[in-house]
Write a protein that holds these residues in place. Structure first.
Motif, PDB file in Angstrom:
ATOM      1  N   GLN A  68     -10.703  -4.542   5.657  1.00  0.00           N
ATOM      2  CA  GLN A  68     -11.701  -3.873   4.805  1.00  0.00           C
ATOM      3  C   GLN A  68     -11.072  -2.767   3.954  1.00  0.00           C
ATOM      4  OE1 GLN A  68     -14.789  -2.582   7.518  1.00  0.00           O
ATOM      5  NE2 GLN A  68     -15.564  -4.658   7.795  1.00  0.00           N
ATOM      6  N   LEU A  69      -9.747  -2.640   4.005  1.00  0.00           N
ATOM      7  CA  LEU A  69      -9.075  -1.510   3.356  1.00  0.00           C
ATOM      8  C   LEU A  69      -8.172  -1.952   2.209  1.00  0.00           C
ATOM      9  CD1 LEU A  69      -8.006   0.253   6.657  1.00  0.00           C
ATOM     10  CD2 LEU A  69      -9.894   0.944   5.155  1.00  0.00           C
ATOM     11  N   ALA A  70      -7.945  -1.028   1.298  1.00  0.00           N
ATOM     12  CA  ALA A  70      -6.942  -1.242   0.245  1.00  0.00           C
ATOM     13  C   ALA A  70      -6.138   0.048   0.109  1.00  0.00           C
ATOM     14  CB  ALA A  70      -7.631  -1.582  -1.073  1.00  0.00           C
ATOM     15  N   ARG A  71      -5.027  -0.041  -0.584  1.00  0.00           N
ATOM     16  CA  ARG A  71      -4.232   1.168  -0.825  1.00  0.00           C
ATOM     17  C   ARG A  71      -5.027   2.141  -1.680  1.00  0.00           C
ATOM     18  NH1 ARG A  71       0.668  -0.358  -3.840  1.00  0.00           N
ATOM     19  NH2 ARG A  71      -0.507  -2.225  -4.351  1.00  0.00           N
ATOM     20  N   LYS A  72      -4.929   3.408  -1.358  1.00  0.00           N
ATOM     21  CA  LYS A  72      -5.649   4.443  -2.132  1.00  0.00           C
ATOM     22  C   LYS A  72      -5.097   4.492  -3.564  1.00  0.00           C
ATOM     23  CE  LYS A  72      -4.534   8.965  -1.978  1.00  0.00           C
ATOM     24  NZ  LYS A  72      -4.480   9.277  -3.404  1.00  0.00           N
TER      25      LYS A  72
END
Ligand code: NAP
Length: 313
Positions: free
Chosen positions: A111-115
């Motif tokens: 559910q995450l991506a690089r900031k």
């Protein structure tokens, strides 16, 4: 760690800032040191037991908050491509007990991506839910194309201000927008061609032949929107389900979007941000301990852009 818990649904006083054990990431999850957590109208609705509260199976007490920006400190298993030290952002554990109003949150790596590199954690935490909603509404539900005409309701709000910038990027020929007069200059600056003051003007008397309407208001605003669409146009709402019979009457289609986590889209949004295509507007920042004030403000529905909790300070 410090976390904001609710033991029951209710008013602002059910928000309790307490010390609880740090969560441990399971297989496929990462533990994030939260730097900032976004506050959305839906957070306040859930606190009151409304919106998708009925879908949340976590037992009380649980921690609210679904928008996060922070740094991975631990991984369960291989970390799904992330490692300790990676700065990430995402819409996490949605639509279950989110957990982002805390010093640490565990979340599925998928559910995450690089900031975004161009943004700090406060700005990044303002983005996931609203940018995914705008993305899914414009590009998946409405399939907005270059050269089309779009009306965006509540364009200065959290979802609206990102939708305007995405529609501009896509090459919309005309972006019309409803909002409050104090937001007109800002909306023109981010790409609105035609501004309508929703309190003093009736948008349906000014606007016509639209390909797409994005409804972020619902109620009578949604009802009055059918008539501004051209035949074959699309009404997409993030509010209540539109009436199919009205769509048929006007020869248009309609769809309701309920946002979902999507790391692929978040990665695309990150690229847009890092190219300067999307700039989020952060209206107000509160420390975690002032979560009641943040909810009070979001409930008023009068913010331009977003409200964020600074968890690090
Ligand atoms: N279905 C989903 O997945 C989904 C996802 C995200 C959000 N939502 C829902 O969508 C709604 C909007 O979310 P948001 O985060 O964008 O809200 P928001 O940031 O609170 O939006 C506030 C903005 O809306 C303006 N506004 C209020 N009434 C209006 C009207 N009749 N016409 C035009 N503008 C109006 C306000 O202007 P003033 O300041 O002048 O009042 C303010 O600029 C909320 O109800 C939220 O829960 C649903």
């Amino acid at each position: 760690m410090k976390a904001v818990l609710i033991y029951e649904y209710g008013g602002l006083d059910v928000l309790k800032c307490e010390d609880i054990p740090r969560p441990e990431p399971g297989q496929g999850e990462v533990l994030i040191k939260v730097h900032a957590a976004g506050v959305n109208p839906s957070d306040a609705k859930i606190r009151e037991g409304k919106a998708f509260a009925g879908m949340i199976t976590d037992p009380f007490p649980y921690t609210l908050g679904w928008d996060v920006s922070g740094v991975v400190v631990e991984t369960g298993g291989d970390g799904g491509g992330f490692k300790p030290g990676d700065a990430v952002y995402g819409l996490v554990n949605f639509p279950y007990g989110g957990g982002a109003y805390a010093e640490y949150v565990k979340a599925p790596a998928c559910q995450l991506a690089r900031k975004p590199a161009l943004l700090d954690h406060i700005q990044s935490a303002s983005l996931p839910l609203v940018s995914l909603t705008a993305w899914q509404a414009l590009f998946e539900a409405a399939e907005l194309k270059k050269g089309e005409r779009i009306l965006i309701h509540a364009a200065a709000g959290g979802v609206g201000h990102i939708a305007v910038q995405l529609a501009r990027w896509k090459g919309a020929a005309l972006i019309s927008a409803t909002g409050a007069p104090r937001d007109e200059d800002y909306l023109t600056f981010i790409g609105v061609d035609e501004f309508i003051d929703f309190r003093s003007q009736r948008f349906e008397e000014v606007i016509h032949d639209m390909d797409v309407v994005l409804d972020c208001v619902g109620g009578e605003t949604q009802e009055r929107s059918w008539q501004v669409l051209k035949k074959g146009g699309r009404l997409v709402t993030i509010m209540e389900e539109p009436l199919e019979c009205r769509a048929m009457e006007y020869g248009v289609s309609s769809a309701r979007v309920f946002v979902r986590p999507d790391a692929g889209a978040l990665e695309e949004i990150r690229r847009c941000v890092d190219k300067g295509i999307i700039v989020p507007f952060v209206f107000s920042v509160f420390p975690l301990e002032m979560v009641e004030e943040a909810h009070e403000l979001v409930e008023m529905g009068q913010a331009r852009g977003k409200i964020v909790l600074n968890v690090e300070c």
